[in-house]
Design a protein around this motif. Structure first.
Motif, PDB file in Angstrom:
ATOM      1  N   ASP A   3      70.506  46.513  -8.732  1.00 22.60           N
ATOM      2  CA  ASP A   3      69.573  45.928  -7.781  1.00 22.60           C
ATOM      3  C   ASP A   3      69.769  46.614  -6.415  1.00 22.60           C
ATOM      4  O   ASP A   3      70.908  46.886  -6.027  1.00 22.60           O
ATOM      5  N   PRO A   4      68.668  46.925  -5.695  1.00 21.40           N
ATOM      6  CA  PRO A   4      68.812  47.610  -4.394  1.00 21.40           C
ATOM      7  C   PRO A   4      69.735  46.881  -3.416  1.00 21.40           C
ATOM      8  O   PRO A   4      70.498  47.517  -2.702  1.00 21.40           O
ATOM      9  N   ARG A 111      65.390  51.204  -2.831  1.00 22.77           N
ATOM     10  CA  ARG A 111      64.210  50.718  -3.556  1.00 22.77           C
ATOM     11  C   ARG A 111      63.435  51.877  -4.187  1.00 22.77           C
ATOM     12  O   ARG A 111      62.875  51.741  -5.267  1.00 22.77           O
TER      13      ARG A 111
END
Length: 114
Positions: A3-4, A111
């Motif tokens: 996850d970013p 992202r």
């Protein structure tokens, strides 16, 4: 796939982690001037922080933030304000601005590479 927020949080040094906790304190007691989207972004970063040794906070800070988020009260906000002001005296506004800008940039990169 990381996850970013987890990626950016994992890359923070001790000072960066302390800054992330301080921003979480500011958001929790509503003394932060960011908009809702930025607040959500920095709380997601805080939630993704790995355990770390802090120079400024002991473990109880996380309980304080959790309680402030779940059951806000004047008493809790008073305790949060004291911790926040103590941390900001060490961090300084200038370094905090630099930290926030750096996190925003790192999240954009994370992202787009996720």
């Amino acid at each position: 796939m990381m996850d970013p927020f987890a990626k950016v949080a994992a890359d923070l040094d001790q000072f960066g982690c302390d800054c992330a906790v301080t921003v979480a304190l500011k958001i929790t007691d509503d003394s932060c001037k960011m908009d809702d989207e930025q607040r959500a972004l920095f709380m997601a970063l805080y939630d993704a922080l790995p355990p770390y040794e802090s120079a400024m906070f002991d473990e109880s800070i996380h309980d304080l933030i959790r309680e402030g988020r779940n059951t806000p009260s004047t008493l809790l906000f008073g305790q949060i304000k004291k911790e926040r002001e103590r941390a900001m005296a060490i961090i300084t506004k200038e370094k905090m601005k630099t930290f926030k800008a750096s996190v925003r940039g790192s999240l954009l990169i994370a992202r787009h590479t996720a």
